[in-house]
Design a protein around this motif. Structure first.
Motif, PDB file in Angstrom:
ATOM      1  N   PHE A 278       0.814  -1.227   0.000  1.00 32.73           N
ATOM      2  CA  PHE A 278       0.000   0.000   0.000  1.00 32.73           C
ATOM      3  C   PHE A 278       0.842   1.270   0.000  1.00 32.73           C
ATOM      4  CE2 PHE A 278      -2.885  -3.206   1.571  1.00 32.73           C
ATOM      5  CZ  PHE A 278      -4.037  -2.917   0.854  1.00 32.73           C
ATOM      6  N   SER A 279       2.179   1.071   0.012  1.00 37.01           N
ATOM      7  CA  SER A 279       3.065   2.212   0.116  1.00 37.01           C
ATOM      8  C   SER A 279       2.653   3.031   1.344  1.00 37.01           C
ATOM      9  CB  SER A 279       2.954   3.033  -1.165  1.00 37.01           C
ATOM     10  OG  SER A 279       4.043   3.844  -1.316  1.00 37.01           O
ATOM     11  N   GLN A 280       2.558   2.307   2.455  1.00 39.52           N
ATOM     12  CA  GLN A 280       1.970   2.904   3.663  1.00 39.52           C
ATOM     13  C   GLN A 280       3.041   3.269   4.689  1.00 39.52           C
ATOM     14  OE1 GLN A 280      -0.833   0.634   6.448  1.00 39.52           O
ATOM     15  NE2 GLN A 280      -2.177   1.802   5.115  1.00 39.52           N
ATOM     16  N   TYR A 281       3.484   4.497   4.637  1.00 38.37           N
ATOM     17  CA  TYR A 281       4.509   4.982   5.562  1.00 38.37           C
ATOM     18  C   TYR A 281       3.935   6.204   6.266  1.00 38.37           C
ATOM     19  CZ  TYR A 281       7.001   1.773   2.643  1.00 38.37           C
ATOM     20  OH  TYR A 281       7.352   0.634   1.970  1.00 38.37           O
ATOM     21  N   LEU A 282       3.619   6.032   7.531  1.00 35.83           N
ATOM     22  CA  LEU A 282       2.808   7.038   8.233  1.00 35.83           C
ATOM     23  C   LEU A 282       3.668   8.208   8.716  1.00 35.83           C
ATOM     24  CD1 LEU A 282       0.535   4.550  10.238  1.00 35.83           C
ATOM     25  CD2 LEU A 282       0.205   5.455   7.926  1.00 35.83           C
ATOM     26  N   THR A 283       3.109   9.384   8.592  1.00 37.45           N
ATOM     27  CA  THR A 283       3.871  10.603   8.896  1.00 37.45           C
ATOM     28  C   THR A 283       4.025  10.816  10.403  1.00 37.45           C
ATOM     29  OG1 THR A 283       2.770  11.536   6.979  1.00 37.45           O
ATOM     30  CG2 THR A 283       4.002  13.070   8.334  1.00 37.45           C
TER      31      THR A 283
ATOM     32  N   GLY B 202      -5.457   9.230   0.703  1.00 39.30           N
ATOM     33  CA  GLY B 202      -4.471   8.264   1.207  1.00 39.30           C
ATOM     34  C   GLY B 202      -4.233   8.579   2.669  1.00 39.30           C
ATOM     35  N   ALA B 203      -5.344   8.584   3.455  1.00 40.39           N
ATOM     36  CA  ALA B 203      -5.319   9.192   4.794  1.00 40.39           C
ATOM     37  C   ALA B 203      -4.583   8.361   5.832  1.00 40.39           C
ATOM     38  CB  ALA B 203      -6.753   9.445   5.250  1.00 40.39           C
TER      39      ALA B 203
ATOM     40  N   GLU C  22      -9.117   6.225   1.627  1.00 40.31           N
ATOM     41  CA  GLU C  22      -8.125   5.228   2.032  1.00 40.31           C
ATOM     42  C   GLU C  22      -8.540   3.877   1.454  1.00 40.31           C
ATOM     43  OE1 GLU C  22      -4.988   5.157   3.702  1.00 40.31           O
ATOM     44  OE2 GLU C  22      -5.328   3.122   2.971  1.00 40.31           O
ATOM     45  N   ILE C  23      -7.582   3.199   0.745  1.00 37.80           N
ATOM     46  CA  ILE C  23      -7.975   1.899   0.160  1.00 37.80           C
ATOM     47  C   ILE C  23      -7.660   0.705   1.062  1.00 37.80           C
ATOM     48  CG2 ILE C  23      -8.079   2.101  -2.372  1.00 37.80           C
ATOM     49  CD1 ILE C  23      -5.095   1.354  -2.416  1.00 37.80           C
TER      50      ILE C  23
ATOM     51  N   ASN D 183     -10.547   4.193  -4.161  1.00 39.86           N
ATOM     52  CA  ASN D 183      -9.244   4.434  -4.774  1.00 39.86           C
ATOM     53  C   ASN D 183      -9.179   5.887  -5.257  1.00 39.86           C
ATOM     54  OD1 ASN D 183      -7.115   4.602  -6.720  1.00 39.86           O
ATOM     55  ND2 ASN D 183      -7.072   2.366  -6.667  1.00 39.86           N
ATOM     56  N   PHE D 184      -8.232   6.636  -4.714  1.00 44.33           N
ATOM     57  CA  PHE D 184      -8.196   8.067  -5.011  1.00 44.33           C
ATOM     58  C   PHE D 184      -7.857   8.336  -6.478  1.00 44.33           C
ATOM     59  CE2 PHE D 184      -6.153  12.326  -4.913  1.00 44.33           C
ATOM     60  CZ  PHE D 184      -7.276  13.040  -4.523  1.00 44.33           C
TER      61      PHE D 184
ATOM     62  N   ASN E 298       0.288  12.832   2.297  1.00 42.35           N
ATOM     63  CA  ASN E 298       1.538  12.090   2.165  1.00 42.35           C
ATOM     64  C   ASN E 298       1.151  10.921   1.267  1.00 42.35           C
ATOM     65  OD1 ASN E 298       3.745  10.450   2.349  1.00 42.35           O
ATOM     66  ND2 ASN E 298       3.673  10.178   4.567  1.00 42.35           N
TER      67      ASN E 298
ATOM     68  N   PRO F  68       0.971   7.774  -1.634  1.00 44.74           N
ATOM     69  CA  PRO F  68       1.805   6.591  -1.887  1.00 44.74           C
ATOM     70  C   PRO F  68       2.788   6.852  -3.021  1.00 44.74           C
ATOM     71  CG  PRO F  68      -0.400   6.310  -2.806  1.00 44.74           C
ATOM     72  CD  PRO F  68      -0.422   7.603  -2.056  1.00 44.74           C
TER      73      PRO F  68
ATOM     74  N   TYR G 169      -4.287   2.954 -14.181  1.00 49.10           N
ATOM     75  CA  TYR G 169      -4.097   4.326 -13.712  1.00 49.10           C
ATOM     76  C   TYR G 169      -3.748   5.256 -14.873  1.00 49.10           C
ATOM     77  CZ  TYR G 169      -3.960   3.139  -8.695  1.00 49.10           C
ATOM     78  OH  TYR G 169      -4.271   2.744  -7.421  1.00 49.10           O
TER      79      TYR G 169
END
Ligand SMILES: C[S@@+](CC[C@H](N)C(=O)[O-])C[C@H]1O[C@@H](n2cnc3c(N)ncnc32)[C@H](O)[C@@H]1O
Length: 469
Positions: A26-31, A59-60, A88-89, A118-119, A141, A143, A153
């Motif tokens: 998910f390319s999920q790296y939280l700020t 992408g919350a 958010e997916i 999906n944004f 932030n 993905p 896409y």
């Protein structure tokens, strides 16, 4: 603020409970909270604060960005009405997102809507049908993932007039479409879009639809997402949807997420985006580094040199390569032949020393001996300078011709050698701290592409000749 530290605790718990593969998917790296609060502050600095504000958080993740923004807005005006839309997916983080808004709701009155959509594809098609909402502030932030040429896409983006190659720039481009006039987008993103050919349509899109207000540079890339093992070179960029370009742009700097080392300067917008530059490069000077001290006005062609990538792709010519040097063989230069910025050839290594070519191939691939400059295409982060220029002279080469492998760039003049004075001066300039700073302003990566070197401007020849570090 107490509520935000609660959210930060939840973020760190989430990070340690999710495995690497899930994060990558998910390319999920939280700020981290420090960066989220900083982004919230600079967002409100550039936007008029109305009585009712519509916020978008695409992408919350766990919602730390929009929650920080709400908290910042409420600290300015307790009576403000805030509506937040979050996309958010990843189903597995939706409970966290809901919990974050509920925590904020305990202290302050907001309305929120979480879309498990999906944004890029869903909002992209809303835009196509003209049924999308508009927002006063968008904070993200996004993905980071490459978008393939034939992916779904790409098609959606193409339909709404967006040409771009990564999900982060796709998120930004869609967000720009969703901004109301004079509204603000704040994004923490890699700085790779600031230069390079692939991002040119995206840079044009930014330039045509928004004005950069502020860029924050994290001078150490290690810190920001340390707990997430992310080593990207990130910037925070604040864009306003307007046709009016500001004369000045604010640049701020900090060492990673430690914002206590924060400093700020205003620079002329022309230094960041040169209106005459058809590549629309976004140049970011280091702190207190004046980009004007040596006028960089000449192209490589005006000075009289060309830059090419080494023409020999060795795995395609395996049967022509050899390790031992025999009379008539052509020296084939690899990065292993460069030691301490000097050519050392031949060497015993895993790489061949020569290539055996027929006359036609010689014309196509070879350079006649003379003065040239070789530049490694891949530098390592530990090296002091990104550009490592090695001057080679006719004495370094034993035969009439030589050629160069694809991991090196070569500077030449019409496939022939350079004027001797120019070669010495140019090598000195390319190896200087000054040139290194200039190069780093528009390139966030360690790769040295021939296109980047061609797109750089150079000082005048006389200055070149007198250049010393
Ligand atoms: C880099 S994380 C940032 C999360 C959060 N905004 C923050 O700053 O902590 C990106 C988030 O976007 C989500 N995401 C990835 N692709 C998406 C898409 N196409 N549409 C909506 N969300 C997406 C991921 O699941 C992830 O939570």
């Amino acid at each position: 603020m107490y509520t935000l530290s609660e959210l930060e605790n939840r973020r760190t718990r989430r990070i340690s409970s999710v495995n690497r593969l899930h994060k990558e998917e998910f390319s999920q790296y939280l700020t981290p909270i420090e960066i989220a609060s900083f982004m919230a502050k600079i967002t409100t600095k550039y936007c008029m604060i109305k009585d009712t504000i519509d916020i978008l958080d695409p992408g919350a993740g766990s919602g730390i960005l929009s929650c920080s923004l709400i908290s910042e807005l409420k600290s300015k005006n307790r009576k403000i009405n805030i509506n937040v839309d979050a996309y958010e997916i990843d189903n597995s983080i939706l409970n966290e997102l809901e919990a974050s808004f509920q925590i904020i709701k305990k202290y302050t009155n907001i309305s929120y809507n979480i879309s498990n959509k999906n944004f890029i594809s869903d909002v992209g098609s809303d835009i196509l049908w003209g049924i999308n909402k508009h927002y006063d502030m968008i904070i993200m932030n996004p993905p980071y993932k490459k978008i393939g040429t034939h992916s779904e896409y790409r098609n959606v983006l193409h339909d709404i007039g967006v040409e771009t190659v990564n999900t982060y720039s796709a998120f930004m481009a869609i967000a720009i479409k969703l901004l109301s006039e004079n509204s603000i987008l704040t994004a923490i993103v890699p700085r790779s879009f600031c230069n390079g050919l692939y991002f040119l349509p995206f840079r044009k899109y930014i330039n045509n639809n928004t004005a950069i207000q502020h860029i924050h540079i994290f001078e150490s890339r290690k810190d920001n997402f340390k707990d997430e093992n992310v080593l990207q070179e990130n910037i925070v960029i604040v864009l306003k949807k307007t046709k009016i370009k500001p004369k000045k742009i604010t640049l701020s700097y900090s060492k990673g997420k430690d914002l206590s080392s924060f400093c700020e300067q205003e620079v002329s917008a022309n230094l960041i985006i040169n209106a005459a530059d058809n590549q629309r490069f976004i140049s970011i000077p280091g702190y207190n580094q004046s980009a004007e001290s040596v006028p960089l006005i000449y192209s490589n062609k005006e000075i009289g040199f060309e830059i090419s990538t080494g023409p020999i792709v060795d795995f395609r010519m395996k049967d022509k390569l050899a390790y031992d040097v025999n009379k008539g063989d052509i020296p084939l230069l690899y990065t292993v032949h460069i030691r301490n910025q000097k050519l050392t050839w031949p060497v015993i290594s895993k790489k061949p020393n020569v290539i055996i070519l027929n006359e036609t191939e010689k014309v196509k691939y070879c350079f006649k001996k003379g003065f040239y400059i070789l530049i490694k295409r891949f530098s390592s982060k530990e090296e002091r300078h990104r550009i490592q220029a090695t001057l080679i002279s006719p004495n370094d080469i034993s035969s009439e011709y030589f050629t160069v492998e694809n991991h090196l760039n070569i500077i030449h003049c019409n496939k022939g050698g350079l004027d001797k004075d120019l070669a010495f001066a140019l090598a000195a300039y390319l190896n200087s701290d000054y040139c290194d700073n200039i190069f780093r302003k528009f390139s966030g990566h360690t790769q040295i592409n021939a296109t980047d070197l061609r797109n750089m401007k150079y000082p005048n020849l006389e200055r070149f000749k007198n250049w010393s570090e």
